[in-house]
Enzyme design. Structure first.
Site, PDB file in Angstrom:
ATOM      1  N   HIS A 192       0.799  -1.254  -0.049  1.00 14.00           N
ATOM      2  CA  HIS A 192       0.169   0.022   0.159  1.00 14.00           C
ATOM      3  C   HIS A 192       0.980   1.078   0.037  1.00 14.00           C
ATOM      4  CE1 HIS A 192      -3.264  -2.981   0.516  1.00 14.00           C
ATOM      5  NE2 HIS A 192      -3.983  -1.801   0.118  1.00 14.00           N
ATOM      6  N   ARG A 299     -10.877   3.440  -1.148  1.00 17.92           N
ATOM      7  CA  ARG A 299     -10.318   2.469   0.142  1.00 17.92           C
ATOM      8  C   ARG A 299     -10.674   3.299   1.289  1.00 17.92           C
ATOM      9  NH1 ARG A 299      -5.890   1.582  -3.529  1.00 17.92           N
ATOM     10  NH2 ARG A 299      -5.600  -0.741  -4.045  1.00 17.92           N
ATOM     11  N   ARG A 336     -15.733   1.363  -1.043  1.00 18.63           N
ATOM     12  CA  ARG A 336     -15.158  -0.112  -0.260  1.00 18.63           C
ATOM     13  C   ARG A 336     -15.584  -0.200   1.090  1.00 18.63           C
ATOM     14  NH1 ARG A 336      -9.762  -3.325  -1.630  1.00 18.63           N
ATOM     15  NH2 ARG A 336      -8.936  -1.733  -0.193  1.00 18.63           N
ATOM     16  N   ASN A 461      -4.125  -7.523  -7.087  1.00 17.29           N
ATOM     17  CA  ASN A 461      -3.165  -7.256  -5.962  1.00 17.29           C
ATOM     18  C   ASN A 461      -3.191  -8.404  -5.121  1.00 17.29           C
ATOM     19  OD1 ASN A 461      -2.913  -4.802  -7.221  1.00 17.29           O
ATOM     20  ND2 ASN A 461      -3.713  -3.610  -5.555  1.00 17.29           N
ATOM     21  N   ASP A 462      -4.554  -8.812  -4.534  1.00 19.17           N
ATOM     22  CA  ASP A 462      -4.594  -9.841  -3.671  1.00 19.17           C
ATOM     23  C   ASP A 462      -4.941 -11.080  -4.451  1.00 19.17           C
ATOM     24  OD1 ASP A 462      -4.330  -8.880  -1.030  1.00 19.17           O
ATOM     25  OD2 ASP A 462      -6.392  -7.731  -1.288  1.00 19.17           O
ATOM     26  N   ARG A 472       2.612  -9.947  -1.194  1.00 17.39           N
ATOM     27  CA  ARG A 472       2.860  -8.673  -2.125  1.00 17.39           C
ATOM     28  C   ARG A 472       3.668  -7.469  -1.295  1.00 17.39           C
ATOM     29  NH1 ARG A 472      -3.384  -6.311  -1.513  1.00 17.39           N
ATOM     30  NH2 ARG A 472      -2.553  -4.269  -2.007  1.00 17.39           N
ATOM     31  N   CYS A 509      -9.749  -3.181 -10.204  1.00 17.84           N
ATOM     32  CA  CYS A 509      -9.201  -2.106  -9.494  1.00 17.84           C
ATOM     33  C   CYS A 509      -7.683  -2.448  -8.977  1.00 17.84           C
ATOM     34  CB  CYS A 509     -10.073  -1.758  -8.562  1.00 17.84           C
ATOM     35  SG  CYS A 509     -10.527  -2.926  -7.267  1.00 17.84           S
TER      36      CYS A 509
END
Ligand code: PEP
Ligand code: MG
Length: 587
Positions: A192, A299, A336, A461-462, A472, A509
């Site tokens: 992040h 986020r 989200r 990403n996940d 990650r 995303c």
């Protein structure tokens, strides 16, 4: 003498400037016995360190108040109280006096006792207050050790931040307009910290060992995130070369800016939507600047991190989201629900530490395990949606791993909608509810899942992290994090196809949506909506305008049939060389 280190460039750009070193790792302390005639001087040294720390916290507090608002100032007020609390200061002095030991050791002893006392408290959020004590103690210890105090918060001039570890909770406190670049020993392409830096157009290199040591010994540093190269105290000729490449890159960026109003449409007429991912509210300005068609991912967990140690109230939620939705008028905004956990910590929300936090209580699981916090957020989101026309506000649930989770979340929304209606609030029953597809089980079950939600957003990403079993945020495996893996491409194709078959929109995303090498494949797979850091929007727009949809379908088909990530990578580099060169994109 000049010294070069290499790492992995994870946010593009070139920076030249003064290094500022930030070390997050704990400081080790030695026990030193002092002669009795030096005891009072040692106590005075400790008192001076406390005063310096308090002054520093005060400055941070004032800066937070003016630059970020009252809520942020509260963090520093709590720290000030700890630093001056007699139950902390007096026992340190007593230990110095009675045991004739150095101030560092005495501080460490008292902090150890305080932390143990906090840990024994029954409530997780009280127990986690130990982190505040540790934070203050680290500042005092740094002063006693003669290290620079609070450089991170004090950055008063442009600099390149060199750090061992920079968690997102620290990044949100940084004056981003003064950061020229990041050189980090830890981190990964989709950690992040990297994502935030990329949003601000700040170059980042991760995974270069020995950075802090080199940074401490240098006066200047040049960083090229395209090459993953960091040169400390560069020779004038080397610095000139970096400066010239930096100039070229900036020139290219301004050319892209000139295209901001052009439609994102391929040569053969296929239009795609470019949306923004927003972490911090001020990124909305960037999103508007780059003319995106809405926010595909807000986020919301960053709101928690920014307000920490306080929790956002229903009103805080509502005001923060309303500001974004209004600023994006008339475009839709997908919010989200909080995806805390993993490396995104808010100590008020998360209980005791976990051995495997990324596989632990995060995303929707944490939302369910903290029903009060979740309820507050959902009520605010439902009220917010009621203020706008249908479809302007969408709610998305993170880390969905099974259909039951979506059903529970839907039920909660319905129940709270009725509750709010009963309170006389203007609410609507048609808020689009979506799922992040970022756990392999959801990708596999995409067809069934698609029947339960109004939209999908693929969180690569996940999805990559969990499918390839590659953390990650871990620099040691950063090179194994391969979006080009055919396994990943096939999973994505399956999700896009499930959305199409069941008639729900699918967006992406994850950072992959902005990767110039992957965009053509995603386009060919059939993805029509790409959400990304606002800074990436112009590059993707320019690229899409170079591409043919028909050719991209063929490209995607071939890539999906391949056996290894390397094969896919080489194939794409070869096939896309001309398109990428035309818009001067380096991958
Ligand atoms: C993702 O996982 O791709 C995603 C967009 O969510 P986050 O990066 O916040 O985990
Ligand atoms: Mg995710």
């Amino acid at each position: 003498m000049s010294r070069t280190l290499t790492g992995l460039g994870v946010s593009p750009g070139i920076a030249i400037g003064e290094p500022v070193v930030y070390e997050n790792r704990p400081i080790s302390t030695l026990r030193i016995t002092i002669p009795s005639d030096q005891v009072e001087a040692e106590i005075a040294r400790f008192s001076a360190a406390v005063t310096a720390t308090v002054d520093n916290i005060w400055e941070n507090r004032e800066r937070a108040r003016t630059e970020m608002g009252e809520e942020y100032a509260a963090i520093f007020e709590a720290h000030q109280l700890i630093a001056t609390d007699p139950s902390f200061v007096e026992p340190v002095k007593r230990i110095i006096r009675e045991q004739r030991v150095n101030a560092e050791w005495a501080t460490d002893e008292v902090v150890g006792e305080l932390v143990a006392r906090f840990e024994a408290l029954p409530h997780a959020h009280l127990a986690e207050r130990k982190l505040d004590v540790l934070d203050v103690a680290t500042q005092i210890l740094k002063t006693l050790h003669g290290l620079d105090l609070g450089q991170l918060d004090q950055l008063d001039r442009p600099a390149i931040l060199v750090a061992d570890d920079l968690p997102p909770s620290k990044v949100v406190q940084l004056p981003m307009d003064r950061i020229l670049g990041f050189a980090l020993e830890s981190g990964g392409p989709t950690s992040h910290t990297t994502i935030i830096a990329r949003s601000f157009g700040i170059p980042v290199i991760v995974g270069a060992q020995g950075l802090c040591e080199a940074g401490r010994q240098s006066r200047r540093v040049a960083l090229d995130a395209f090459e993953g190269k960091i040169v400390f105290d560069p020779e004038p000729a080397v610095e000139a070369e970096f400066a010239s490449r930096k100039g070229e890159y900036e020139e290219q960026q301004s050319q892209l800016m000139a295209m901001r109003d052009m439609p994102s449409v391929t040569r053969d007429g296929r239009e795609i939507a470019i949306l923004a991912n927003i972490d911090l509210a001020n990124e909305v300005e960037l999103a508007r600047q780059w003319n995106v068609a809405g926010v595909g991912l807000y986020r919301s967990e960053f709101l928690y991190m920014q307000l920490s140690p306080n929790l956002p109230s229903e009103r805080d939620h509502l005001e923060a989201y309303r500001a974004i939705v209004s600023a994006m008028d008339p475009h839709p905004v997908t919010i989200r629900t909080f995806d805390l956990g993993g490396r995104k910590l808010a100590r008020e929300v998360i209980g005791p530490s976990e051995a495997n936090p990324v596989l632990g209580l995060r995303g929707i699981r944490l939302c369910f395990s903290q029903p009060d916090f979740f309820r507050t957020q959902l009520r605010a989101l439902i009220c917010l949606a009621g203020e706008y026309e249908a479809g302007r506000v969408k709610i998305m649930f993170p880390l969905i791993s099974g259909i039951e989770e979506v059903r529970i979340a839907r039920l909660l929304v319905r129940k709270l909608t009725e509750e709010l209606r009963g309170e006389g609030r203007a609410v609507r029953n048609d808020i689009p509810l979506g799922a992040m597809v970022e756990v392999p089980s959801s990708a596999v079950m995409a067809r069934e899942l698609a029947r339960e939600v109004d939209f999908f957003s693929i969180g690569t990403n996940d999805l990559i992290q969990y499918s390839l079993a590659v953390d990650r945020s871990n620099e040691l495996v950063a090179r194994l994090y391969r979006p080009t893996s055919p396994a990943i491409l096939r999973l994505i194709a399956q999700v896009v196809e499930a959305g199409r078959a069941e008639g729900i929109p699918v967006s992406m995303c994850g950072e992959m949506a902005a990767d110039p090498l992957m965009v053509p494949v995603l386009l060919g797979i059939g993805l029509e909506s790409f959400s990304m850091s606002p800074q990436a929007a112009p590059v993707v727009r320019a690229l899409v305008r170079q591409l043919s949809y028909r050719e991209s379908v063929d490209l995607a088909r071939q890539a999906c049939r391949m056996s290894t990530a390397r094969e896919v990578e080489e194939f794409l580099l070869e096939r896309l060389a001309i398109s990428l060169a035309k818009i001067k994109i380096r991958v």
